[in-house]
Scaffold this active site. Structure first.
Site, short mmCIF file in Angstrom:
data_model
loop_
_atom_site.label_atom_id
_atom_site.label_comp_id
_atom_site.label_asym_id
_atom_site.label_seq_id
_atom_site.Cartn_x
_atom_site.Cartn_y
_atom_site.Cartn_z
N LYS A 1 43.27 -47.79 29.22
CA LYS A 1 42.05 -48.49 29.63
C LYS A 1 40.99 -48.30 28.56
O LYS A 1 41.10 -47.43 27.70
CB LYS A 1 41.49 -47.95 30.96
CG LYS A 1 42.43 -48.07 32.15
CD LYS A 1 42.56 -49.48 32.64
CE LYS A 1 43.42 -49.59 33.87
NZ LYS A 1 44.85 -49.62 33.62
N SER B 1 46.92 -55.08 32.75
CA SER B 1 45.53 -54.70 33.02
C SER B 1 44.64 -54.76 31.78
O SER B 1 43.42 -54.75 31.91
CB SER B 1 45.44 -53.31 33.66
OG SER B 1 45.69 -52.31 32.70
#
Length: 144
Positions: free
Chosen positions: A93, A56
């Site tokens: 993230k 990701s």
């Protein structure tokens, strides 16, 4: 997560000039110094290592199997790559905003942004301050 432990200092040689990733530069004028990797960590008692899993964050160069250096004492700012705890699970993230609202942003369009509601169980656990990866295509995550 494994805390950073400093049992002894190990200073490795380092070029005092950078090594260009573009056109080569003359190497005649380099000086060699020493660098202890512990010097790259500001808050030793609050710094941990963790393996990156998944893809990701591939758009920012974080690959599956990279070793993340995470500082829990660093104050997260917008744009930082952070480790967040969501419903008792960790994710890595970029901290950012969409339409003025805070989100955890992936660096791969295959994954959706994660909104950060002010009253729910999302906690920024630490800031990723370094990433160590093996650039060899055959490299595998080292089991410790």
């Amino acid at each position: 997560m494994t805390p950073a432990e400093v049992s002894e200092r190990v200073a490795c040689p380092i070029f005092t000039t950078g090594i260009r990733a573009g056109f080569p530069s003359p190497a005649a004028d380099f000086e060699e110094g020493r660098l202890d990797l512990n010097d790259l960590i500001q808050h030793r008692e609050a710094t941990f290592f963790a393996w990156c899993e998944g893809d990701s964050m591939i758009g920012l160069g974080l690959r599956d199997g990279d070793l993340l250096v995470i500082d829990k004492a660093a104050m997260p700012e917008m744009g930082d790559i952070v480790v967040a705890e969501i419903n008792a699970e960790f994710t890595v993230k970029r901290l950012g905003r969409i339409d003025g609202k805070p989100h955890l942003l992936p660096a791969n369009p295959a994954y959706p942004p994660i909104p950060i509601p002010p009253d729910e169980g999302i906690q920024v656990w630490g800031v990723v301050i370094r990433v160590i990866h093996d650039p060899r295509p055959r490299a595998k995550r080292k089991k410790i």
